[in-house]
Design a protein around this motif. Structure first.
Motif, short mmCIF file in Angstrom:
data_model
loop_
_atom_site.label_atom_id
_atom_site.label_comp_id
_atom_site.label_asym_id
_atom_site.label_seq_id
_atom_site.Cartn_x
_atom_site.Cartn_y
_atom_site.Cartn_z
N TYR A 25 -1.96 6.01 -9.63
CA TYR A 25 -1.47 6.39 -8.31
C TYR A 25 -0.18 7.44 -8.42
CZ TYR A 25 1.20 5.64 -4.06
OH TYR A 25 1.84 5.97 -2.57
N GLY B 212 2.08 10.19 0.09
CA GLY B 212 2.15 9.90 1.31
C GLY B 212 1.48 8.74 2.00
N ALA B 213 0.75 7.87 0.91
CA ALA B 213 0.27 6.76 1.36
C ALA B 213 1.23 5.90 2.24
CB ALA B 213 -0.55 6.17 0.17
N GLU B 214 0.80 5.01 2.93
CA GLU B 214 1.55 4.23 3.67
C GLU B 214 1.18 2.52 3.63
OE1 GLU B 214 2.84 5.94 7.81
OE2 GLU B 214 0.96 6.92 7.12
N ILE B 215 -0.07 2.50 3.29
CA ILE B 215 -0.68 0.98 3.22
C ILE B 215 -1.62 0.85 2.25
CG2 ILE B 215 -1.83 -0.75 4.62
CD1 ILE B 215 -1.12 0.64 7.16
N LYS C 174 5.83 -0.25 -4.21
CA LYS C 174 6.50 -0.65 -3.29
C LYS C 174 5.89 -0.32 -2.00
CE LYS C 174 9.60 -1.78 -5.97
NZ LYS C 174 9.85 -3.09 -6.32
N LEU C 175 4.52 -0.55 -1.71
CA LEU C 175 3.70 -0.35 -0.57
C LEU C 175 3.10 -1.51 -0.15
CD1 LEU C 175 1.41 2.76 -1.07
CD2 LEU C 175 3.54 2.74 0.36
N GLN D 104 -2.12 -4.80 3.52
CA GLN D 104 -2.60 -5.32 4.65
C GLN D 104 -4.16 -5.85 4.66
OE1 GLN D 104 -1.72 -3.14 8.08
NE2 GLN D 104 0.46 -2.75 7.64
N LYS E 157 -2.38 6.36 9.92
CA LYS E 157 -1.71 5.95 8.72
C LYS E 157 -2.75 6.27 7.42
CE LYS E 157 1.27 2.50 10.69
NZ LYS E 157 1.60 0.96 10.38
N LYS E 158 -1.98 6.89 6.47
CA LYS E 158 -2.62 6.91 5.21
C LYS E 158 -2.67 5.83 4.53
CE LYS E 158 -3.01 10.07 1.11
NZ LYS E 158 -2.43 11.51 0.58
N ILE E 159 -4.22 5.46 4.28
CA ILE E 159 -4.41 4.18 3.54
C ILE E 159 -4.98 4.40 2.05
CG2 ILE E 159 -5.81 2.21 3.82
CD1 ILE E 159 -5.78 2.32 6.94
#
Length: 247
Positions: free
Chosen positions: A122, A130-133, A164-165, A168, A206-208
């Motif tokens: 990663y 820029g991933a968020e989830i 640290k993401l 969900q 959102k970027k997943i």
């Protein structure tokens, strides 16, 4: 419930010895790879992979000399509902066996070290910026009860702690599918039609990162990505422990 309690007590009383997660050689720390396995993982990162699906191009004839950075399937107009997918290594040898042990033989002590490999990947790949989830590929409730855990979910949870993401449960699997082993991409896609539903998370724009154990034809990741897209997700990228070689 009783089985999980017994397994927890066993892990507490008889903790797994510090070994390399891939080859089993004794190590000072559980989470470390031995030098040979570390070199193997590093060698995978030097191999040519398809820019889109992430499958390994060798031993595809001429792969070392081709000018395209895509496999023949992706370069011939094949489209995906995700932007890219990457894996820690090829689904073969020691890595394949590690995935099998985690997936089928309750080797949950492997989750931390293997999630560490995902975290390294990663951090080193631009497609994840820029991933968020994080979303794990789900299992049906029935299947997860039978197995006792979802290996993709365990990997996602541990990965989330490292990078640290938030993780969900944005997608649920509502239909059990027959085994996918040996099926073509089109057969797998037919197998997976309508088996995933949204779980009500706010995904708009959102970027997943979708986490799974194996990328073979990409059909499972694609089915999850399509479901996320219906929920308004922005860019979707796949992250797996292992990927197949293009054939």
């Amino acid at each position: 419930m009783l089985r999980k309690l017994i397994e927890g007590l066993t892990d507490l009383l008889l903790p797994h010895p510090p070994v390399c997660v891939l080859c089993g050689v004794r190590r000072k720390q559980v989470a470390s790879l031995c030098p040979l396995c570390r070199n193997m993982i590093e060698s995978y990162r030097c191999e040519p992979v398809c820019k889109l699906c992430g499958r390994y191009l060798l031993p595809y004839p001429g792969a070392e000399d081709i000018f395209s950075d895509r496999c023949p399937e992706c370069s011939s107009g094949g489209s995906w509902p995700f932007a890219a997918a990457r894996s820690a290594g090829a689904y073969e040898g020691l890595l394949k066996e590690a995935v099998r042990q985690l997936k089928y033989y309750n080797a949950r002590w492997m989750v931390g070290p293997l999630a560490g490999l995902l975290a390294e990947l990663y951090s080193g790949e631009e497609c994840f910026a820029g991933a968020e989830i994080i979303v794990a590929v789900p299992m049906t409730v029935k299947k997860q009860r039978q197995r006792g855990y979802n290996q993709a979910e365990l990997l996602a949870q541990e990965l989330g702690k490292i990078i640290k993401l938030p993780v969900q449960s944005a997608v649920v699997k509502v239909i059990d599918t027959p085994s996918q082993v040996g099926l073509s991409r089109s057969e797998r896609e037919a197998n997976l039609s309508g088996v995933f539903n949204l779980a009500g998370s706010d995904l708009r724009g959102k970027k997943i990162v979708v986490v799974d154990d194996i990328f073979t034809t990409g059909s499972t990741l694609a089915a999850v990505a399509r479901t996320l897209t219906v929920g308004g997700a922005g860019e979707i990228v796949g992250l797996t422990l292992a990927a197949g070689r293009y054939k």
